[in-house]
Design an enzyme around this catalytic site. Structure first.
Site, PDB file in Angstrom:
ATOM      1  N   LYS A   1     -32.418   4.597  27.908  1.00 27.55           N
ATOM      2  CA  LYS A   1     -31.074   4.994  28.343  1.00 27.55           C
ATOM      3  C   LYS A   1     -31.102   6.082  29.413  1.00 27.55           C
ATOM      4  O   LYS A   1     -30.431   5.982  30.427  1.00 27.55           O
ATOM      5  CB  LYS A   1     -30.263   5.570  27.167  1.00 27.55           C
TER       6      LYS A   1
ATOM      7  N   ASN B   1     -24.813  11.293  26.575  1.00 29.94           N
ATOM      8  CA  ASN B   1     -25.930  11.620  25.682  1.00 29.94           C
ATOM      9  C   ASN B   1     -27.088  12.272  26.429  1.00 29.94           C
ATOM     10  O   ASN B   1     -27.881  13.021  25.852  1.00 29.94           O
ATOM     11  CB  ASN B   1     -26.397  10.334  24.992  1.00 29.94           C
TER      12      ASN B   1
ATOM     13  N   HIS C   1     -32.438   5.203  14.135  1.00 25.94           N
ATOM     14  CA  HIS C   1     -31.356   5.933  13.457  1.00 25.94           C
ATOM     15  C   HIS C   1     -30.887   5.232  12.183  1.00 25.94           C
ATOM     16  O   HIS C   1     -29.699   5.285  11.847  1.00 25.94           O
ATOM     17  CB  HIS C   1     -30.145   6.105  14.386  1.00 25.94           C
TER      18      HIS C   1
HETATM   19  N1  UMA Z   1     -22.755  19.853  12.408  1.00 27.06           N
HETATM   20  C1  UMA Z   1     -21.732  20.082  11.517  1.00 27.06           C
HETATM   21  N2  UMA Z   1     -21.544  19.189  10.491  1.00 27.06           N
HETATM   22  C2  UMA Z   1     -22.338  18.108  10.319  1.00 27.06           C
HETATM   23  C3  UMA Z   1     -23.389  17.882  11.239  1.00 27.06           C
HETATM   24  C4  UMA Z   1     -23.554  18.776  12.290  1.00 27.06           C
HETATM   25  O1  UMA Z   1     -21.007  21.059  11.630  1.00 27.06           O
HETATM   26  O2  UMA Z   1     -22.124  17.354   9.370  1.00 27.06           O
HETATM   27  C5  UMA Z   1     -22.926  20.794  13.523  1.00 27.06           C
HETATM   28  C6  UMA Z   1     -24.281  21.433  13.634  1.00 27.06           C
HETATM   29  O3  UMA Z   1     -24.395  22.561  12.793  1.00 27.06           O
HETATM   30  C7  UMA Z   1     -24.338  21.827  15.111  1.00 27.06           C
HETATM   31  C8  UMA Z   1     -23.451  20.781  15.772  1.00 27.06           C
HETATM   32  O4  UMA Z   1     -22.779  20.074  14.737  1.00 27.06           O
HETATM   33  O5  UMA Z   1     -23.771  23.085  15.351  1.00 27.06           O
HETATM   34  C9  UMA Z   1     -24.313  19.827  16.551  1.00 27.06           C
HETATM   35  O6  UMA Z   1     -23.555  18.795  17.078  1.00 27.06           O
HETATM   36  P1  UMA Z   1     -24.269  17.489  17.628  1.00 27.06           P
HETATM   37  O7  UMA Z   1     -25.412  17.143  16.731  1.00 27.06           O
HETATM   38  O8  UMA Z   1     -23.244  16.467  17.869  1.00 27.06           O
HETATM   39  O9  UMA Z   1     -24.983  18.000  18.978  1.00 27.06           O
HETATM   40  P2  UMA Z   1     -24.438  18.381  20.412  1.00 27.06           P
HETATM   41  O10 UMA Z   1     -25.105  19.652  20.782  1.00 27.06           O
HETATM   42  O11 UMA Z   1     -22.964  18.314  20.524  1.00 27.06           O
HETATM   43  O12 UMA Z   1     -25.158  17.240  21.272  1.00 27.06           O
HETATM   44  C10 UMA Z   1     -24.580  15.948  21.329  1.00 27.06           C
HETATM   45  C11 UMA Z   1     -25.695  14.909  21.211  1.00 27.06           C
HETATM   46  N3  UMA Z   1     -26.384  15.098  19.940  1.00 27.06           N
HETATM   47  C12 UMA Z   1     -26.519  14.102  19.038  1.00 27.06           C
HETATM   48  O13 UMA Z   1     -26.071  12.999  19.200  1.00 27.06           O
HETATM   49  C13 UMA Z   1     -27.273  14.418  17.770  1.00 27.06           C
HETATM   50  C14 UMA Z   1     -26.662  15.066  22.354  1.00 27.06           C
HETATM   51  O14 UMA Z   1     -27.619  14.000  22.295  1.00 27.06           O
HETATM   52  C15 UMA Z   1     -25.913  14.957  23.674  1.00 27.06           C
HETATM   53  O15 UMA Z   1     -26.808  15.229  24.738  1.00 27.06           O
HETATM   54  C16 UMA Z   1     -24.786  15.972  23.705  1.00 27.06           C
HETATM   55  O16 UMA Z   1     -23.925  15.780  22.568  1.00 27.06           O
HETATM   56  C17 UMA Z   1     -23.905  15.821  24.963  1.00 27.06           C
HETATM   57  O17 UMA Z   1     -23.269  14.579  24.978  1.00 27.06           O
HETATM   58  C18 UMA Z   1     -28.931  14.352  21.869  1.00 27.06           C
HETATM   59  C19 UMA Z   1     -29.485  13.337  20.877  1.00 27.06           C
HETATM   60  O18 UMA Z   1     -30.432  13.661  20.166  1.00 27.06           O
HETATM   61  C20 UMA Z   1     -29.856  14.375  23.077  1.00 27.06           C
HETATM   62  N4  UMA Z   1     -28.937  12.122  20.821  1.00 27.06           N
HETATM   63  C21 UMA Z   1     -29.456  11.061  19.966  1.00 27.06           C
HETATM   64  C22 UMA Z   1     -30.556  10.293  20.663  1.00 27.06           C
HETATM   65  O19 UMA Z   1     -30.615  10.311  21.896  1.00 27.06           O
HETATM   66  O20 UMA Z   1     -31.353   9.639  19.957  1.00 27.06           O
HETATM   67  C23 UMA Z   1     -28.328  10.104  19.645  1.00 27.06           C
END
Ligand code: UMA
Length: 451
Positions: free
Chosen positions: A119, A142, A189
């Site tokens: 991606k 993402n 996932h």
């Molecule tokens: N949190 C809660 N409750 C929950 C779970 C998490 O409060 O039940 C909180 C955590 O404590 C943390 C926050 O949520 O403070 C994290 O949010 P998030 O995991 O959605 O992360 P973001 O920083 O917002 O990043 C997200 C994407 N993360 C995921 O999908 C896990 C980022 O992709 C993306 O770059 C960003 O938004 C901007 O769009 C990362 C990823 O790992 C790179 N993606 C997965 C992948 O590519 O395989 C899908």
């Protein structure tokens, strides 16, 4: 969507949550954010939020906080089966993700790219092809920049190239890309989606709202995406690295060619030898990018020039250095078995492979045949190490290294001239690192310190 004075809860205060909260506040909404992390852990974010008039709930999600809202916007990392989310859905409250929220405000066209692997490379390449051709282009999703951050810079002429994940797609409703791309679908996932079927369903939401005027680009060599085609209302274009397709992009005599309509003439776009990226999977990524670009009328010659000058994205089979005739590659983004296999398949042999991290219910035995052929030694790290060692027992030499630093040191000692040290861990990073980027940086530093 008029959000003025609406009560909106943003769940999760990572990158997406923070940007969504600020955006919503800017629209006049009464915003609360809720995060499971403690106030201490959120010390950096909280002052700016309070300053902006946003309420913060830290240290857990309160059901009452969730119930008092008009709209709930959840971050991609928050599973839909989080108890509080499930309950409010049962109460009939609207729950959407940051991608859905953003796409309701984003102007211009959307090109959305998903897939289990490739991606980021494809999104970056498509972004480059469009902007090199002079199209006003924004890249996000993402890949790291929340889509909501693209809203302010978008106009009706903008092409927004978005990398979208299954997590983000799970919560879209009206999301409607002009061009949707599914690169491939292989198990990933499963810990979050529960089953492969529901993972595929999430991916299919990328084209659920498309109509006959839109395009869907699919991988002709991937069985799962082939099945998706039957459910599409948009015009399907194919790409293939192994056979001719009716319309789309494929490889003929070592050259990527494009055919716009069935029975139409094939147009040469770029010889495979000019693609500056390693591996057959990267040929697929370029094929998908060619389809996207040609569907958008970007001339073949311009596509060729852009592809030729493209460089591997950080952490994706990224060449780091050559030391004592041994090459070091950082593929920290390979967070599942399929991605790691693609990286291994990019080298003819002599690989010292660093595997491990946080397991995602993966089956490492599927790597057996390929590892036997191409890999000399596996170095295991992280919490999945024991499972990997058990599943690959007797297949090849395995050294239990525990940490990336130790794995690099061991591999550097063992590798002979002409061989390759490859971090392509097949696991996520969250056991020992903040994210895959952090893991990749630690690997890079360990490699750069070798002498
Ligand atoms: N949190 C809660 N409750 C929950 C779970 C998490 O409060 O039940 C909180 C955590 O404590 C943390 C926050 O949520 O403070 C994290 O949010 P998030 O995991 O959605 O992360 P973001 O920083 O917002 O990043 C997200 C994407 N993360 C995921 O999908 C896990 C980022 O992709 C993306 O770059 C960003 O938004 C901007 O769009 C990362 C990823 O790992 C790179 N993606 C997965 C992948 O590519 O395989 C899908």
């Amino acid at each position: 969507m008029d959000l003025k004075n609406k009560r909106v809860l943003v769940v999760g205060l990572g990158k997406s949550g923070l940007s969504a909260a600020m955006f919503l506040r800017g629209q006049g909404a009464r915003v609360t954010v809720s995060d499971t992390r403690s106030a201490v852990a959120l010390a950096k974010e909280i002052p700016a939020l309070l300053e902006a008039g946003i309420m913060v709930e830290s240290g857990g999600h309160g059901l009452l906080t969730f119930r008092r809202q008009d709209l709930i916007v959840i971050s991609p990392g928050v599973p839909m089966d989080t108890p509080e989310v499930k309950q409010v859905i049962a109460f009939g409250l609207p729950v959407i993700g940051e991608l859905e929220l953003a796409s309701r405000y984003l102007q211009g066209q959307v090109v959305a790219i998903t897939g289990s692997n490739g991606k980021t490379t494809t999104t970056t390449l498509v972004g480059k092809i469009f902007s090199d051709a002079g199209v006003p282009t924004q890249v996000g999703g993402n890949i790291g920049l929340p889509v909501i951050d693209l809203v302010a810079g978008s106009t009706s002429d903008t092409v927004n190239v978005l990398e979208v994940s299954s997590f983000q797609l799970e919560t879209v409703e009206e999301f409607h890309p002009r061009i949707a791309v599914i690169l491939n679908i292989t198990p990933d996932h499963l810990d979050r989606h529960g089953s492969f079927e529901s993972y595929v369903k999430a991916k299919e939401r990328i084209f659920a709202r498309q109509d006959a005027k839109d395009f869907l680009v699919l991988n002709g060599d991937d069985r799962v995406t082939q099945v998706c085609a039957a459910r599409a209302k948009s015009e399907v274009y194919w790409f293939s690295g192994t056979k001719a397709v009716r319309r789309g992009a494929f490889v003929r005599d070592g050259v990527i060619v494009w055919v716009e309509k069935e029975g139409g003439t094939t147009e040469p776009v770029i010889p495979i030898s000019e693609i500056p990226l390693k591996g057959a999977h990267n040929v697929e990524n370029v094929l998908a990018a060619v389809c996207t670009a040609r569907l958008s009328k970007i001339p073949a010659e311009s596509v060729r020039t852009s592809v030729k000058s493209f460089r591997a994205v950080e952490h994706r089979l990224e060449f780091l250095r050559k030391l004592n005739e041994v090459e070091y590659y950082n593929d920290s983004k390979a967070t599942n078995v399929d991605a790691a296999m693609k990286a291994v398949a990019s080298f003819p042999g002599g690989i010292h492979l660093i595997l491990g991290g946080k397991d995602k219910d993966s089956d490492y035995t599927t790597m057996t045949e390929l590892l036997k052929k191409r890999v000399k030694v596996v170095y295991t790290v992280g919490s999945a190490a024991e499972k990997i060692e058990r599943q690959l027992h007797g297949v090849l030499k395995i050294i239990s290294a525990q940490t990336i630093e130790k794995a690099v040191a061991e591999a550097a000692k063992a590798a002979a001239p002409g061989e390759v040290v490859l971090l392509s861990p097949a696991c996520s990073s969250f056991d020992q690192f903040e994210n895959y980027e952090h893991r990749g940086r630690v690997f890079r530093q360990a490699v750069m310190e070798l002498d």
